[in-house]
Design a protein around this motif. Structure first.
Motif, PDB file in Angstrom:
ATOM      1  N   PRO A 154       0.833  -1.212   0.000  1.00 38.66           N
ATOM      2  CA  PRO A 154       0.000   0.000   0.000  1.00 38.66           C
ATOM      3  C   PRO A 154       0.863   1.256   0.000  1.00 38.66           C
ATOM      4  O   PRO A 154       2.007   1.238   0.470  1.00 38.66           O
ATOM      5  N   ARG A 155       0.338   2.316  -0.547  1.00 34.82           N
ATOM      6  CA  ARG A 155       1.060   3.589  -0.603  1.00 34.82           C
ATOM      7  C   ARG A 155       1.385   4.075   0.811  1.00 34.82           C
ATOM      8  O   ARG A 155       0.514   4.142   1.666  1.00 34.82           O
ATOM      9  N   GLY A 156       2.642   4.388   1.036  1.00 34.22           N
ATOM     10  CA  GLY A 156       3.080   4.892   2.329  1.00 34.22           C
ATOM     11  C   GLY A 156       3.680   3.839   3.239  1.00 34.22           C
ATOM     12  O   GLY A 156       4.248   4.174   4.282  1.00 34.22           O
ATOM     13  N   ALA A 157       3.581   2.565   2.859  1.00 30.46           N
ATOM     14  CA  ALA A 157       4.097   1.501   3.720  1.00 30.46           C
ATOM     15  C   ALA A 157       5.619   1.465   3.736  1.00 30.46           C
ATOM     16  O   ALA A 157       6.224   0.972   4.688  1.00 30.46           O
ATOM     17  N   PHE A 158       6.250   1.995   2.669  1.00 30.56           N
ATOM     18  CA  PHE A 158       7.712   2.025   2.591  1.00 30.56           C
ATOM     19  C   PHE A 158       8.166   3.437   2.262  1.00 30.56           C
ATOM     20  O   PHE A 158       7.461   4.201   1.599  1.00 30.56           O
ATOM     21  N   ILE A 159       9.340   3.762   2.729  1.00 30.13           N
ATOM     22  CA  ILE A 159       9.869   5.109   2.566  1.00 30.13           C
ATOM     23  C   ILE A 159      11.304   5.028   2.062  1.00 30.13           C
ATOM     24  O   ILE A 159      12.061   4.145   2.454  1.00 30.13           O
ATOM     25  N   ARG A 160      11.649   5.942   1.160  1.00 30.43           N
ATOM     26  CA  ARG A 160      13.020   6.009   0.648  1.00 30.43           C
ATOM     27  C   ARG A 160      13.754   7.144   1.348  1.00 30.43           C
ATOM     28  O   ARG A 160      13.292   8.288   1.347  1.00 30.43           O
ATOM     29  N   THR A 161      14.873   6.827   1.942  1.00 28.21           N
ATOM     30  CA  THR A 161      15.644   7.830   2.678  1.00 28.21           C
ATOM     31  C   THR A 161      16.409   8.717   1.703  1.00 28.21           C
ATOM     32  O   THR A 161      16.609   8.345   0.531  1.00 28.21           O
ATOM     33  N   PRO A 162      16.878   9.877   2.157  1.00 30.25           N
ATOM     34  CA  PRO A 162      17.655  10.764   1.273  1.00 30.25           C
ATOM     35  C   PRO A 162      18.902  10.108   0.693  1.00 30.25           C
ATOM     36  O   PRO A 162      19.370  10.483  -0.376  1.00 30.25           O
ATOM     37  N   LEU A 163      19.454   9.113   1.388  1.00 26.53           N
ATOM     38  CA  LEU A 163      20.652   8.421   0.912  1.00 26.53           C
ATOM     39  C   LEU A 163      20.337   7.320  -0.091  1.00 26.53           C
ATOM     40  O   LEU A 163      21.252   6.740  -0.682  1.00 26.53           O
ATOM     41  N   GLY A 164      19.050   6.974  -0.260  1.00 27.86           N
ATOM     42  CA  GLY A 164      18.669   5.996  -1.269  1.00 27.86           C
ATOM     43  C   GLY A 164      18.008   4.718  -0.793  1.00 27.86           C
ATOM     44  O   GLY A 164      17.085   4.231  -1.431  1.00 27.86           O
ATOM     45  N   PRO A 165      18.461   4.104   0.329  1.00 24.40           N
ATOM     46  CA  PRO A 165      17.855   2.842   0.766  1.00 24.40           C
ATOM     47  C   PRO A 165      16.366   2.957   1.081  1.00 24.40           C
ATOM     48  O   PRO A 165      15.891   4.013   1.503  1.00 24.40           O
TER      49      PRO A 165
END
Length: 275
Positions: A154-165
């Motif tokens: 679902p949208r929002g379940a995962f987040i990308r950090t500024p460094l990429g991971p």
């Protein structure tokens, strides 16, 4: 499906006929804890089961710091003893595409062969060119293809950090019921292949940290997903018509979600003609 929530997650998708018996559930809950420790995984997922003629392959997925890039796959026949699947390469994909046909046998050492009906110049003149591929390689390629085509979050379940991971979004509280009824709010958990054009419509709530994945509504052919509400309209269910056997669930207003594949490992090539 996360091994930590496996006990109740399997109940949500039971209506699809995707079930495991009590012995298999118990064995998985124990062995996945051991897998996590032995391989130093950050999380262990029960990916699903690929049906074979002789026996079935149970698949586990280990994840590292990056939820998309750092993945390891293992298979088992008894849910207790696990073997690593080989890393997929371009040459392996090509060999499997040319050789593998029909249902899985259930024997990882089984070798598929494809004879090319022309002669090539070799040291022994006239030798036939034969391409070979093991079922273990075919299993690894098939799992990767399924993840590329139909892994869902679902949208929002995962987040990308500024460094990429990419990490699990600990503040995710689930989609609302109205949001869960829209295919636009479900994403592919893979490296994005196309730009997310929905940001032009969202504008106000568009966030680059969570809107970096491809949306299911852009999938081709259109209509390759079935979205329904079950369990007294409390659980959102998504089923893939491209890879029959892939079932995703999400309980609105909670972070509970997951997907599982239980099928024969064959892509529905006739889907464009069925829609």
């Amino acid at each position: 499906m996360d091994s930590n929530s496996l006990s109740y997650s399997l109940d949500f998708i039971a209506s699809s006929g995707r079930i495991l018996n009590v012995e298999q559930r118990t064995a998985l809950q124990t062995s996945m804890l051991i897998l996590k420790k032995n391989y130093n995984f950050k999380r262990v997922m029960f990916w699903g089961k690929v049906l074979g003629i002789k026996q079935d392959y149970f698949i586990a997925q280990g994840r590292g710091e990056d939820e998309i890039k750092n993945r390891t796959y293992l298979y088992s026949f008894n849910c207790m003893d696990w073997l690593l699947l080989p890393t997929v390469s371009e040459s392996m994909i090509e060999e499997v595409a040319k050789t593998a046909r029909g249902h899985f046998t259930g024997d990882p050492s089984f070798v598929y062969e494809h004879n090319l009906y022309f002669q090539i110049e070799t040291e022994e003149e006239g030798e036939n060119n034969v391409i070979k591929s093991s079922e273990e390689n075919r299993l690894a390629v098939t799992i990767q293809q399924i993840d590329e085509d139909v892994s869902v979050v679902p949208r929002g379940a995962f987040i990308r950090t500024p460094l990429g991971p990419v990490h699990v979004n600990r503040s995710f509280e689930g989609l609302s019921e109205s949001e869960a009824r829209q295919l636009d709010n479900f994403l592919h958990l893979r490296e994005p292949k196309r730009g997310n054009t929905l940001y032009l419509e969202r504008m106000g709530d568009w966030c680059p940290a969570i809107d970096f994945l491809d949306v299911l509504s852009d999938d081709i052919p259109k209509g390759s997903w079935s979205l329904q509400f079950e369990c007294a309209s409390r659980v959102c269910m998504l089923r893939s018509l491209l890879w029959l056997g892939l079932t995703f669930y999400h309980v609105p207003n909670t972070p509970q979600h997951g997907y599982i594949y239980i099928g024969n490992g064959l892509k529905n090539q006739d889907l464009p003609f069925m829609l």
